[in-house]
Write a protein that holds these residues in place. Structure first.
Motif, mmCIF file in Angstrom:
data_model
loop_
_atom_site.group_PDB
_atom_site.id
_atom_site.type_symbol
_atom_site.label_atom_id
_atom_site.label_comp_id
_atom_site.label_asym_id
_atom_site.label_seq_id
_atom_site.Cartn_x
_atom_site.Cartn_y
_atom_site.Cartn_z
ATOM 1 N N GLY A 17 57.179 78.906 84.212
ATOM 2 C CA GLY A 17 57.461 77.641 83.589
ATOM 3 C C GLY A 17 58.040 77.789 82.229
ATOM 4 N N CYS A 18 59.135 78.475 82.130
ATOM 5 C CA CYS A 18 59.714 78.684 80.810
ATOM 6 C C CYS A 18 60.581 77.499 80.428
ATOM 7 N N THR A 19 60.039 76.293 80.562
ATOM 8 C CA THR A 19 60.788 75.133 80.108
ATOM 9 C C THR A 19 60.559 74.976 78.632
ATOM 10 N N SER A 20 61.494 74.382 77.981
ATOM 11 C CA SER A 20 61.332 74.186 76.552
ATOM 12 C C SER A 20 61.479 72.723 76.221
ATOM 13 N N SER A 21 60.909 72.350 75.101
ATOM 14 C CA SER A 21 61.047 70.987 74.622
ATOM 15 C C SER A 21 61.665 71.024 73.243
ATOM 16 N N ASP A 22 62.060 69.878 72.761
ATOM 17 C CA ASP A 22 62.589 69.811 71.410
ATOM 18 C C ASP A 22 61.489 70.145 70.424
ATOM 19 N N VAL A 206 55.915 83.601 64.082
ATOM 20 C CA VAL A 206 56.774 84.719 63.702
ATOM 21 C C VAL A 206 57.724 84.245 62.607
ATOM 22 N N PRO A 207 58.272 85.161 61.811
ATOM 23 C CA PRO A 207 59.216 84.742 60.768
ATOM 24 C C PRO A 207 60.461 84.101 61.375
ATOM 25 N N THR A 223 59.241 74.766 62.876
ATOM 26 C CA THR A 223 59.374 75.709 61.773
ATOM 27 C C THR A 223 58.591 75.170 60.589
ATOM 28 N N ALA A 224 57.715 76.001 60.047
ATOM 29 C CA ALA A 224 56.890 75.582 58.915
ATOM 30 C C ALA A 224 56.607 76.794 58.052
ATOM 31 N N ALA A 227 58.092 80.105 59.029
ATOM 32 C CA ALA A 227 57.680 80.687 60.310
ATOM 33 C C ALA A 227 58.063 79.764 61.457
ATOM 34 N N THR A 228 58.435 80.365 62.580
ATOM 35 C CA THR A 228 58.613 79.626 63.826
ATOM 36 C C THR A 228 57.303 79.699 64.593
ATOM 37 N N VAL A 229 56.798 78.532 64.960
ATOM 38 C CA VAL A 229 55.537 78.459 65.708
ATOM 39 C C VAL A 229 55.831 77.843 67.069
#
Length: 478
Positions: A17-22, A206-207, A223-224, A227-229
């Motif tokens: 299920g490698c779907t992604s969302s915004d 991750v950075p 992104t916060a 970092a990308t979460v």
């Protein structure tokens, strides 16, 4: 499984299920499991019947049935260090004074809590032993804080395309994992044996602009603080070897042309890889005609800097080579979503159940694509089968130090073609389709699958299977 031999399929890491969302703000990790020692009348989600592995008994513990993992991982590529917070709900399979999980000794355990209370523990080698008085069928919530620089573990193989398993860090600090038959314990505490399927969720920090990719549905990406979460959820049970994580400068491409949402994760600046992966929807359509609807909600392909690769549940990981991203490999690894992921071997003696059928299905696809007969493809494969059987052992009784040899691919593939000719195409493909559906989200062993085929056909096929899978020499083909 992990592949890459010159004559074999190259790997493809398949994420469930490698779907992604915004991007979604305020993404947060799944809550820590609430404490409970109660039992229930029906099996809990993720419940299994763990066993001691016949081939690799030192990995995994049948005293633990992991039900659900949440892995909260932060990675610093500059220092090559991970900070992990793991919560896992487990069922004790018997009365005991401890619970034991696998965790690489290179990682430092900072704290363990059981049902919210601090617990004593010992961590020697790969064994994490947690002091706790547990009762049979009691459910317990474990919280484990740990950190360190994860290292891959030695692979029990004689192949040339890989010699380690688990967490792998590239020279630039990017990460990927492939861990068949074991190696998940190189980066989290786990009952690392295929009979113990469980549910999973992940939070990966991750950075930026790098991104963390894992199995299942992508719930959010934000992104916060530089970092990308990302948050992921795998909502159907998976064996630990089918769980994956990758970290790097990866670009997401969505493809709506398949029967399920399909996503490609490729290194930035490599559009040619995406063009190769766009062969996947046609291969999936061909598979669904023979095996039935795709067994999961989403499908993803991840390309990493590896010479090898393997299927992982709903996210296929592929090495960055021409062969690993070929249509043949895409079909082979997608076939594992039925044979290996939907129904998984009880232990590693029966890896032939995954590889033999996936190899046969790949051969059937190749034959149709070339306008040839399946028999002609098997004729091309047959000469080397006797050699690999002699070198590595029978497919269902192989040398434990030669995991993933050609013997578990080609002998069983030839066997399935012999059975196809014996039963006829209609009956054979009906049963190939029915087996995974009859064991959805479960495990099976040698006796299960061989007796099932005998029951379904009304023939005693036990001798046929024994000759092909346990015999020292290759049976004569029809």
């Amino acid at each position: 499984m992990k592949v890459g031999l010159a004559a074999l399929v190259a790997g493809a890491l398949l994420l469930t299920g490698c779907t992604s969302s915004d991007d979604q703000p305020n993404g947060s990790p799944s809550p820590e499991p609430s404490p409970s020692t109660s039992t229930s009348a029906k099996p809990a989600p993720g419940a299994s019947t763990p066993v001691e592995d016949e081939v690799y008994p030192d990995v995994g513990d049948p005293g633990v049935d992991a039900l659900r993992y949440h892995l909260d991982v932060a990675w610093d590529p500059d220092t090559r260090t991970m900070t992990g917070h793991e919560t896992v709900r487990v069922r004790a399979t018997g009365d005991a004074d401890h619970l034991q999980l696998d965790l690489e000794g290179e990682l430092t355990v900072d704290q363990v809590r059981v049902d919210g209370e601090d617990a004593d523990f010992e961590h020697q080698g790969k064994d994490l032993v947690i002091s706790a008085d547990v009762q049979e069928d009691g459910h317990y919530a474990l919280a484990i804080d740990y950190h360190g620089s994860p290292q891959p573990v030695p692979a029990p193989t004689k192949r040339s395309d890989f010699n380690t398993l688990g967490w792998t860090t590239t020279p630039s600090g990017e990460v990927w994992t492939m861990q068949e038959p074991f190696g998940a314990y190189s980066w989290y505490a786990v009952n690392d044996q295929p009979s113990d399927k469980a549910l999973y969720s992940f939070t990966i920090s991750v950075p930026a602009p790098w991104v963390g990719v894992a199995n299942g549905q992508l719930l959010s990406r934000r992104t916060a603080g530089g970092a990308t979460v990302t948050r992921w959820k795998l909502d159907e049970p998976a064996a630990s070897y089918l769980v994956t994580i990758a970290i790097g400068d990866l670009v997401e491409t969505k493809d709506a042309s398949a029967s399920v949402p399909m996503t490609y994760w490729t290194p930035r600046g490599r559009p040619g890889l995406v063009r190769k992966l766009r062969e996947a929807p046609a291969g999936l359509a061909w598979l669904e005609k023979r095996l039935g609807p795709f067994p999961f909600k989403t499908l993803g392909f991840l390309v990493v800097d590896s010479e090898s690769g393997m299927e992982t549940q709903t996210m296929i990981t592929l090495g960055d080579t021409r062969y690993a991203t070929s249509p043949d490999v895409l079909v082979h690894e997608m076939a594992h979503q039925w044979y290996g992921d939907q129904v998984t071997p009880v232990d590693w003696r029966d890896v032939w159940m995954n590889e033999g059928m996936a190899m046969f299905i790949q051969g059937a696809w190749t034959a149709e694509r070339q306008g040839a007969s399946i028999e002609s493809v098997m004729d091309e494969w047959a000469p080397g089968e006797a050699e690999t059987r002699a070198e590595y052992g029978p497919p269902a009784n192989y040398d434990p130090e030669a995991f993933g040899g050609g013997n578990v691919y080609y002998g069983p593939a030839l066997m399935w073609d012999e059975l196809r000719q014996r039963l006829g195409d209609d009956e054979f493909w009906r049963l190939v389709r029915a087996w995974p559906q009859a064991h959805d989200d479960g495990n099976a062993d040698y006796d299960d699958i061989t007796s099932w085929w005998s029951d379904q056909t009304g023939e005693d096929l036990s001798g046929f299977f024994d000759d092909w899978l346990l015999g020292e020499t290759t049976p004569k083909r029809g």
